[in-house]
Scaffold this active site. Structure first.
Site, short mmCIF file in Angstrom:
data_model
loop_
_atom_site.label_atom_id
_atom_site.label_comp_id
_atom_site.label_asym_id
_atom_site.label_seq_id
_atom_site.Cartn_x
_atom_site.Cartn_y
_atom_site.Cartn_z
N SER A 13 -0.78 2.49 8.94
CA SER A 13 0.62 2.20 8.63
C SER A 13 1.39 2.10 9.94
O SER A 13 1.03 2.74 10.93
CB SER A 13 1.22 3.33 7.77
OG SER A 13 2.60 3.15 7.60
N ASP A 78 -0.99 5.20 -0.38
CA ASP A 78 -0.10 4.35 -1.16
C ASP A 78 0.72 5.30 -2.01
O ASP A 78 0.18 6.20 -2.67
CB ASP A 78 -0.85 3.35 -2.03
CG ASP A 78 0.08 2.23 -2.50
OD1 ASP A 78 0.91 1.77 -1.69
OD2 ASP A 78 0.01 1.83 -3.67
#
Length: 204
Positions: A13, A78
């Protein structure tokens, strides 16, 4: 727990808020942020676990070819906000909700405006983590926290949807609560605790 050398893990990320939270929640891990020149990672799954695994395995494949340093594995998450009055939305689309609004204060207000007047405001944050060792099979862990929607964006702490989510048992949003309080009960904290247990079992 047996003491081992810290894991060095790529965080799949570029979200600085996630990096800060994971560094606080898993202080025994040394995180490497996903490089700016690396490919975008896929998020096409119908479920949180699908997306977490897609991102982790995609990041590992890229790192094997292009990674600038040796690492022990890749961590991807997620996560999202699931609102009962919006049929569970935005859910897995949380990160892609209202793409025309770059600022989360505006996204949050748009989401709140979508909730019908008088509707049930119950909601939950969900997080699924996927850890993929550089050589080995993936591990997944999940966490969730129940709560309700505030009526406006409140607080400057946290990131994303934190300022509109009030966890059960509190009057303040995640954007108003101290980070040390949030880290005892958040979806990401619970997922990290579950992952830590799985990793510890594997390293004994």
């Amino acid at each position: 727990m047996i003491v081992h050398s810290p894991l060095k893990v790529v965080l799949a990320s570029r979200n600085a808020g996630k990096l800060r939270e994971f560094s606080e929640l898993l202080p025994e891990v040394r995180f490497v942020l996903w490089p700016a020149n690396a490919q975008e990672l896929p998020e096409t799954g119908a479920f949180f676990q699908d997306n977490a695994l897609q991102k982790a395995e995609g990041a590992r494949a890229w790192w094997r070819e292009h990674g600038p340093e040796a690492v022990d594995g890749v961590l991807a998450d997620d996560s999202g906000l699931c609102v009962d009055a919006l049929w569970g939305g935005p859910g897995v689309l949380s990160a892609r909700f209202a793409p025309d609004l770059p600022d989360y204060r505006d996204k949050n207000r748009r989401l709140l405006a979508m909730v019908p007047e008088g509707a049930d405001r119950s909601a939950r944050f969900v997080c699924v983590l996927a850890y993929v060792p550089f050589h080995g099979e993936p591990l997944t862990a999940s966490g969730a926290v129940e709560g309700s929607l505030a009526f406006d964006h409140r607080g400057n702490g946290g990131f994303g949807y934190d300022p509109i989510f009030i966890p059960d048992g509190f009057d303040q949003t995640f954007g108003e609560l101290p980070s040390e309080t949030k880290h005892t009960l958040s979806h990401r904290a619970r997922a990290c605790a579950a992952l830590r247990e799985r990793l510890a079992q594997g390293r004994r």
